[in-house]
Design a protein around this motif. Structure first.
Motif, PDB file in Angstrom:
ATOM      1  N   UNK A   1       7.104  11.586   4.469  1.00  0.00           N
ATOM      2  CA  UNK A   1       6.988  11.374   5.822  1.00  0.00           C
ATOM      3  C   UNK A   1       5.835  10.299   6.178  1.00  0.00           C
ATOM      4  N   UNK A   2       4.946  10.438   5.668  1.00  0.00           N
ATOM      5  CA  UNK A   2       3.820   9.326   5.842  1.00  0.00           C
ATOM      6  C   UNK A   2       4.171   7.996   5.474  1.00  0.00           C
ATOM      7  N   UNK A   3       5.005   7.965   4.334  1.00  0.00           N
ATOM      8  CA  UNK A   3       5.505   6.417   4.010  1.00  0.00           C
ATOM      9  C   UNK A   3       6.486   6.008   5.095  1.00  0.00           C
TER      10      UNK A   3
ATOM     11  N   UNK B   1       0.751  -1.199   0.026  1.00  0.00           N
ATOM     12  CA  UNK B   1       0.122   0.080  -0.018  1.00  0.00           C
ATOM     13  C   UNK B   1       0.839   1.225  -0.020  1.00  0.00           C
ATOM     14  N   UNK B   2       1.703   1.139   0.783  1.00  0.00           N
ATOM     15  CA  UNK B   2       2.882   2.286   0.930  1.00  0.00           C
ATOM     16  C   UNK B   2       3.189   2.834  -0.751  1.00  0.00           C
ATOM     17  N   UNK B   3       3.579   1.496  -1.137  1.00  0.00           N
ATOM     18  CA  UNK B   3       4.411   1.729  -2.258  1.00  0.00           C
ATOM     19  C   UNK B   3       3.319   2.110  -3.348  1.00  0.00           C
ATOM     20  N   UNK B   4       2.190   1.830  -3.344  1.00  0.00           N
ATOM     21  CA  UNK B   4       1.128   2.541  -4.544  1.00  0.00           C
ATOM     22  C   UNK B   4       1.077   3.829  -4.107  1.00  0.00           C
ATOM     23  N   UNK B   5       1.097   4.304  -2.933  1.00  0.00           N
ATOM     24  CA  UNK B   5       1.197   5.640  -2.653  1.00  0.00           C
ATOM     25  C   UNK B   5       2.078   6.551  -3.222  1.00  0.00           C
TER      26      UNK B   5
ATOM     27  N   UNK C   1      -6.914   1.375  -5.014  1.00  0.00           N
ATOM     28  CA  UNK C   1      -8.056   2.270  -4.437  1.00  0.00           C
ATOM     29  C   UNK C   1      -7.558   3.119  -2.866  1.00  0.00           C
ATOM     30  N   UNK C   2      -7.103   2.123  -2.287  1.00  0.00           N
ATOM     31  CA  UNK C   2      -6.686   2.692  -0.742  1.00  0.00           C
ATOM     32  C   UNK C   2      -5.533   3.982  -0.964  1.00  0.00           C
ATOM     33  N   UNK C   3      -4.611   3.410  -1.872  1.00  0.00           N
ATOM     34  CA  UNK C   3      -3.411   4.389  -2.290  1.00  0.00           C
ATOM     35  C   UNK C   3      -4.071   5.681  -2.727  1.00  0.00           C
ATOM     36  N   UNK C   4      -4.957   5.742  -3.615  1.00  0.00           N
ATOM     37  CA  UNK C   4      -5.422   6.915  -4.285  1.00  0.00           C
ATOM     38  C   UNK C   4      -6.031   7.760  -3.156  1.00  0.00           C
ATOM     39  N   UNK C   5      -7.103   7.163  -2.379  1.00  0.00           N
ATOM     40  CA  UNK C   5      -7.908   7.623  -1.119  1.00  0.00           C
ATOM     41  C   UNK C   5      -6.892   8.159  -0.212  1.00  0.00           C
TER      42      UNK C   5
END
Ligand code: HEM
Lengths: 333, 529
Positions: free
Chosen positions: A140-142, A114-118, A179-183
């Motif tokens: 910093x979030x990642x 998920x972090x990678x997708x973000x 979708x989680x990454x996009x949101x």
């Protein structure tokens, strides 16, 4: 390489990419520190000195901008490198399992993915939306999420449970993670929208306010639009993941396509809240601030579903990624 | 109170009141609020165990919370998703949806063929507006460019009217109508479908009649005659447990070989079923959910006659397959005549024992390497004849007494496979003959699945159109002023996230190729799509 070696490689790559993300965070902090330092006197000069002092101010600004740009570039370059290392971590995680499998079988792996997708989403949109202002937030979030992932959620590689062995798993989970990454990205924009709006209200008519990070954020309407477009990208994918691919997979694995399992309930809640967000943006009186809050509520339900369900509901959910819980059968006829 | 200028508000007549209510109900704001309510109302179902989802957990919960249970029952919290309040919310939402969408359908129907609207008098009022110099060919060039961009066009003497993105509203309508289709599909499954669970020991058969099910739930309009007359035999069950490494004890793959007939006269067919690979038979699906052990136990009277013999399915309690089960012997004999015997206890596929205070028997591995049972024995009345339904996996101990050893302690029967033991008091013997595996199957018929899926896919298509088609209007107007031709280009993006500046810049660049301006600063943070 053996499976065990791949596992070690994966763990090392995770550590390495975390270090590079950390450097990227530092670069972006330096970038915005540079932006802050010089622009304040400039603002003063402009207001005090008026027209003729402006040329004097040009130089420090240009120098300032150049430094910002340099640090910005370094940060993005580091992020690209880190994302690549993280990609290696993901691939080798998949290769570490026997038989080889997709690297999304438990929460540790979901979070890694998920972090990678973000990050990839942010990099992909970087130019198109001019996202340099989002860099410190994303990196910093990642970094923080990866640290939590490694410290709290780490699980050794194990094969997928039977229920997870389906092509629909791949489709369902990939869609859900994208979708989680996009949101998540959209939620960051909505959060920044709220922060900037507050700040603007507080400093309304305050001529010396310029300078600093918030001032350099895009205009509110642009923030709102970028937030909307990321959410609008995520919503159909979430619809597909949660309400099409998920039910199909559940049909094959458990014999029912929709069973009001806690995980399914919260996926539904998330969907409804984001539908409300899209409505809110089209409703007078809800545009802007309220819509942004709805978007953040949506993000909260999404993350709660991802993290909370497994911890709070545990075996109550068929989606808990622990051992299968045998359920008793009662003869009532 | 001043006498003049005051008029009492006219009382709303019923018709007006109805109209007012309808307008409120179908407003966007109401839809928004109902959506929030729906999300909120769905939450309790994830916290309180639901009867329809897991009746065992629900009844356990009720036993543990005796004070809350009556309140929760009144509120329908054990079956949130068919409770009055949940239904009320989504029915209101659907009414609102129909009320909102149907009028829009008519509007859309009238508007599909419409020509791009007339240019507003004052183009500079529009969100996007540019002015430039042009010539006689300007309008033609603009029309050609817009045509290439798939705009619907009207070219007049001094103005080009262009519009595109009609499918957006169509997508929006399709999406909302599809939500109704999904609901219909969902309702069909709930009303006409059924779902039953059954445990079948390897080599045993199952015929699809009500009495064969361990648990069974059906919709309001389901009738027992709807069960299709198929039957099947579980020929074999295969499972491989990983033996070494940190995954040791995990079931690697499990599957069951079935021989089935779609009716008593049909030809026999074979099929291997496993998780994710069910058997479809005559509109009904048979899913393999899980598996477990059924020890073969024989209870003999003192004279050697068999009082009960069979394979009793034990329910796994943890991943090592330590399993819990009972044996009910309704026709046993003791010294004093007829009695009933109940055995209750655990089965260990790989029996192991830890000595000491906190020790005890446990299962070291989920595979049946060293099977053993450890059970307590009871005698008395099993309560089978008092008409109350009871679980086959639990003893009702109201009228049962533990069988005691000479020292007065309850008798525990610990048997390795193949061993027997004699019960005190002339109650006969218990033998642990062997062990079979069983499969837990779910048999279900869910009509409306295809309807729901179709609805969902249509909804997705509609959604994609609605979100990504940008409805745009562009006008290009020329005006002669002195010797010059002044050109005005203006546009309007009617979508929620629209930004037209890129498109307008593109058009302006074509009309004015030599002096094309760089995009405005603001569009840098926007996009050009
Ligand atoms: C189950 C209930 C509903 C769901 C899941 C839902 C979902 C959505 C979604 C996802 C959109 C976004 C599409 C877009 O932005 O173009 C949308 C738009 C819209 N919805 Fe709904 N909706 C529901 C009920 C309703 C109701 C009851 C109404 C009417 C009162 C309504 C009126 C509209 C309108 C007019 C739009 C278009 C907004 C625009 O022009 O951007 N919806 N809906």
């Amino acid at each position: 390489m053996t499976h065990d070696q791949f596992e070690v490689l994966s763990n090392q790559a995770v550590a390495a990419c975390a270090v590079v993300y950390f450097l990227a965070v530092l670069a972006h902090l330096a970038q915005w520190a540079a932006g802050r330092k010089v622009s304040e006197p400039v603002a003063e000069q402009v207001t005090v000195g008026g027209g003729e002092s402006a040329p004097v101010a040009v130089e420090p600004v240009a120098e300032d901008d150049a430094r910002m740009e340099m640090f910005g570039r370094i940060g993005v370059a580091l992020t690209v490198v880190a994302a690549f290392i993280q990609f290696i971590a993901l691939v080798s995680r998949g290769l570490a399992a026997d038989p080889v499998r997709v690297p999304w079988g438990n929460m540790y792996e979901f979070t890694l993915m998920g972090t990678w997708v973000v990050v990839v989403g942010y990099l992909a949109l970087y130019r198109r939306f001019g996202l340099s202002w989002l860099s410190p937030v994303v990196t910093s979030f990642v970094l923080v999420t990866l640290m939590i992932d490694v410290m709290l959620l780490y699980t050794p590689v194990v094969p997928l449970r039977d229920a997870l062995q389906s092509p629909w798993l791949v489709i369902h989970v990939v869609a859900a993670i994208i979708a989680t990454g996009a949101f998540t990205l959209g939620g960051m924009c909505s959060a920044l929208f709220l922060v900037k709006q507050r700040w603007e209200e507080k400093h309304a008519g305050d001529a010396t306010r310029s300078g600093g990070y918030l001032a350099r954020l895009p205009k509110l309407e642009v923030l709102d639009r970028i937030a909307y477009r990321t959410h609008a990208f995520g919503f159909p994918i979430w619809t597909f993941a949660a309400l099409i691919a998920g039910p199909i997979w559940a049909h094959y694995a458990w014999g029912r396509y929709w069973g009001w399992d806690p995980k399914e309930i919260w996926a539904f809640i998330t969907w409804v809240v984001y539908a409300a967000y899209l409505h809110a943006r089209a409703t007078a009186g809800w545009k802007g601030r309220s819509a942004a809050i709805v978007a953040l509520v949506g993000l909260a339900t999404l993350w709660f579903n991802f993290v909370g369900i497994n911890f709070f509901f545990g075996s109550g959910s068929q989606h808990s990624y622990a051992e299968p819980q045998p359920t008793a059968v009662v003869r009532t006829l | 109170m001043p006498a003049t200028g005051y008029e009492p508000a006219p009382a709303l007549r019923p018709r007006e009141f109805a109209r007012w209510t309808w307008r409120q109900l179908t407003s966007m704001r109401t839809a928004l609020i109902l959506l929030f309510l729906l999300a909120l109302a769905a939450i309790p179902g994830s916290v309180v165990p639901q009867e329809a989802v897991d009746s065992v957990r629900a009844s356990q919960w009720k036993e543990q919370h005796t004070q809350l249970t009556p309140i929760y029952e009144k509120l329908g919290l054990f079956s949130v998703y068919d409770s009055v309040w949940f239904s009320a919310i989504y029915i209101l939402l659907m009414i609102s949806l129909v009320g909102c969408i149907v009028p829009r359908l008519f509007v859309y129907g009238r508007g599909v063929r419409a020509q791009p609207p007339k240019a507003p008098k004052n183009l500079s009022r529009l969100p996007q507006h540019r002015e430039l110099d042009g010539d006689d060919a300007t309008l033609e060039t603009a029309a050609a460019w817009l045509k290439r961009k798939r705009y619907r066009l009207v070219v007049e003497d001094d103005v080009v009217r262009a519009e595109r993105g009609y499918l957006r509203e169509a997508g929006n309508l399709l999406f909302h109508l599809s939500v109704l289709i999904v609901l219909v599909g969902f309702a069909l499954g709930g009303l006409f479908g059924f779902k039953g669970g059954v445990i079948v020991v390897a080599k045993d058969s199952f015929a699809n009649t009500l009495s064969q099910y361990d648990d069974f739930r059906a919709g309001a309009f389901f009738s027992a005659e709807d069960l299709k007359p198929f039957d099947f035999t579980v020929d074999d069950f295969n499972v491989t447990f990983i033996r070494e490494g940190r995954e040791a004890g995990m079931a690697h793959k499990f599957n069951a070989d079935l021989t089935y007939q779609s009716s008593p006269t049909a030809a026999e067919q074979r099929k291997k079923i496993s998780v994710n690979h069910p058997l479809h038979i005559d509109g009904t699906d048979v899913f393999l959910l899980s598996h477990g052990y059924a020890p073969h136990i024989t209870v003999r009277n003192a004279d050697g006659r068999i009082a009960w013999s069979g394979a009793a399915p034990f329910l796994p309690e943890d991943s090592s397959f330590r399993s819990f089960g009972v044996v009910k012997v309704p026709d046993a004999e003791s010294k004093n005549g007829r009695t009933q015997i109940g055995l209750e206890g655990e089965f260990y596929p790989t029996y192991a024992f830890i000595k000491g205070k906190n020790g005890g028997p446990f299962s070291a591995f989920p595979d049946a390497r060293n099977p053993a049972i450890s059970m307590l024995a009871y005698t008395g009345d099993l309560g089978l004849d008092d008409g109350e339904p009871q679980s086959v996996y639990a003893l009702q101990k109201k009228h049962l007494e533990p069988i005691r050893k000479a020292d007065g302690k309850p008798l525990r029967i610990d048997l390795a496979m193949g061993r027997s033991t004699t019960l005190p008091g002339g109650l006969g013997t218990v033998t642990f003959d062997g062990v079979s595996r069983y499969v837990k199957l779910q048999v279900s018929h869910t009509p409306g699945q295809v309807t729901a899926l179709t609805g969902m896919v249509l909804a997705l298509i509609g959604l994609l159109c609605s979100l990504f088609i940008r409805p745009r209007r562009i006008w290009v107007r020329t005006r002669r002023e002195g010797g010059r031709t002044l050109v005005e280009v203006a546009g309007l993006d009617r979508s929620a996230g629209g930004d037209l500046s890129g498109e307008i810049d593109g058009l302006v660049a074509v009309l004015q190729p030599t002096t094309a301006r760089p995009p405005a600063a603001q569009s840098m943070a926007g996009e050009s799509s």
